[in-house]
Design an enzyme around this catalytic site. Sequence first.
Site, mmCIF file in Angstrom:
data_model
loop_
_atom_site.group_PDB
_atom_site.id
_atom_site.type_symbol
_atom_site.label_atom_id
_atom_site.label_comp_id
_atom_site.label_asym_id
_atom_site.label_seq_id
_atom_site.Cartn_x
_atom_site.Cartn_y
_atom_site.Cartn_z
ATOM 1 N N HIS A 125 -1.221 -5.484 2.086
ATOM 2 C CA HIS A 125 -2.438 -6.297 2.036
ATOM 3 C C HIS A 125 -2.118 -7.618 1.359
ATOM 4 O O HIS A 125 -1.438 -7.650 0.332
ATOM 5 C CB HIS A 125 -3.545 -5.581 1.242
ATOM 6 C CG HIS A 125 -4.560 -4.895 2.102
ATOM 7 N ND1 HIS A 125 -4.884 -3.567 1.950
ATOM 8 C CD2 HIS A 125 -5.345 -5.353 3.122
ATOM 9 C CE1 HIS A 125 -5.819 -3.246 2.848
ATOM 10 N NE2 HIS A 125 -6.118 -4.311 3.556
ATOM 11 N N ARG B 158 -18.149 -0.884 5.300
ATOM 12 C CA ARG B 158 -19.309 -1.491 4.626
ATOM 13 C C ARG B 158 -20.030 -2.436 5.578
ATOM 14 O O ARG B 158 -21.234 -2.577 5.542
ATOM 15 C CB ARG B 158 -18.850 -2.272 3.394
ATOM 16 C CG ARG B 158 -18.806 -1.451 2.135
ATOM 17 C CD ARG B 158 -18.739 -2.362 0.920
ATOM 18 N NE ARG B 158 -17.619 -3.275 1.025
ATOM 19 C CZ ARG B 158 -16.457 -3.105 0.388
ATOM 20 N NH1 ARG B 158 -16.295 -2.061 -0.396
ATOM 21 N NH2 ARG B 158 -15.474 -3.956 0.533
ATOM 22 N N GLU C 21 0.834 -1.199 0.000
ATOM 23 C CA GLU C 21 0.000 0.000 0.000
ATOM 24 C C GLU C 21 0.874 1.256 0.000
ATOM 25 O O GLU C 21 1.833 1.364 0.745
ATOM 26 C CB GLU C 21 -0.937 0.013 1.212
ATOM 27 C CG GLU C 21 -1.918 -1.159 1.247
ATOM 28 C CD GLU C 21 -2.963 -1.124 0.131
ATOM 29 O OE1 GLU C 21 -3.086 -0.090 -0.559
ATOM 30 O OE2 GLU C 21 -3.642 -2.154 -0.049
ATOM 31 N N CYS D 117 -8.004 -1.686 8.314
ATOM 32 C CA CYS D 117 -6.620 -1.701 7.807
ATOM 33 C C CYS D 117 -6.145 -0.294 7.474
ATOM 34 O O CYS D 117 -5.039 0.103 7.852
ATOM 35 C CB CYS D 117 -6.498 -2.591 6.571
ATOM 36 S SG CYS D 117 -6.598 -4.336 6.979
HETATM 37 N N1 PCA Z 1 -8.485 -6.663 6.643
HETATM 38 C C1 PCA Z 1 -9.422 -5.590 6.901
HETATM 39 C C2 PCA Z 1 -9.323 -5.317 8.376
HETATM 40 C C3 PCA Z 1 -8.592 -6.484 8.952
HETATM 41 C C4 PCA Z 1 -8.025 -7.181 7.801
HETATM 42 O O1 PCA Z 1 -7.235 -8.122 7.842
HETATM 43 C C5 PCA Z 1 -9.193 -4.367 6.003
HETATM 44 O O2 PCA Z 1 -8.684 -4.536 4.882
HETATM 45 O O3 PCA Z 1 -9.495 -3.264 6.417
#
Ligand code: PCA
Length: 203
Positions: free
Chosen positions: A165, A88, A78, A141
Amino acid sequence: MRALVTGFDAFDGAAVNASIAAVRRLPARIGELAITTIELPTSFARAPAALSNAIADCKPDVVLCVGEAGGRDALSIERVAINLCNARGADNDGACPRETAVVPGGPAAYFSTLPVVEIADALRAAGLPAEISSDAGTFVCNQVFYTLMRLAATAGHRWRGGFLHVPHAFDAVARPQAGMTLNTITRGIALALEVSAAQQIAA
Ligand code: PCA
């Protein structure tokens, strides 16, 4: 050198979150880097304090927060965290903030201070599907990523930080549409840490 690596607990009814499952498989050391791992709650109310307490305890040189983005089929480094929470669905406390700021009055966005281009290049050179993403979402996140980068920018810390991610894990979710094995995800996290540590040494 020390790295703090975080993953999230399972959310949205899933049994497993690939981020913490993969983070837990990291070795205690990667070269010169000592690795500390912690699990963050998928909770808007609790995750920011858990992160800042872990940073205070660990005194890291590098902080890499890892989360799961189901549906993606590549490791996503990211680039940018935005000052917006817009869920959501509910987090693990049942909270579902809409159109609120992570930090009221804070800057609109912060960039990662990890070497996102070098990390993506190194992952691809190792044969791992990887991309730079400019959208960490608006759920927990992104909130944690924004909190991390705000700490880095305002608290006089010398560490660098960023967010990765990861897809669903094939071996943890029944029939995911897209994913990787946990082993591949862990290899990707370890490589991202190696590249980040090399940059810290060079800085
Ligand atoms: N993914 C979520 C929150 C926790 C996770 O592992 C997100 O992308 O916000």
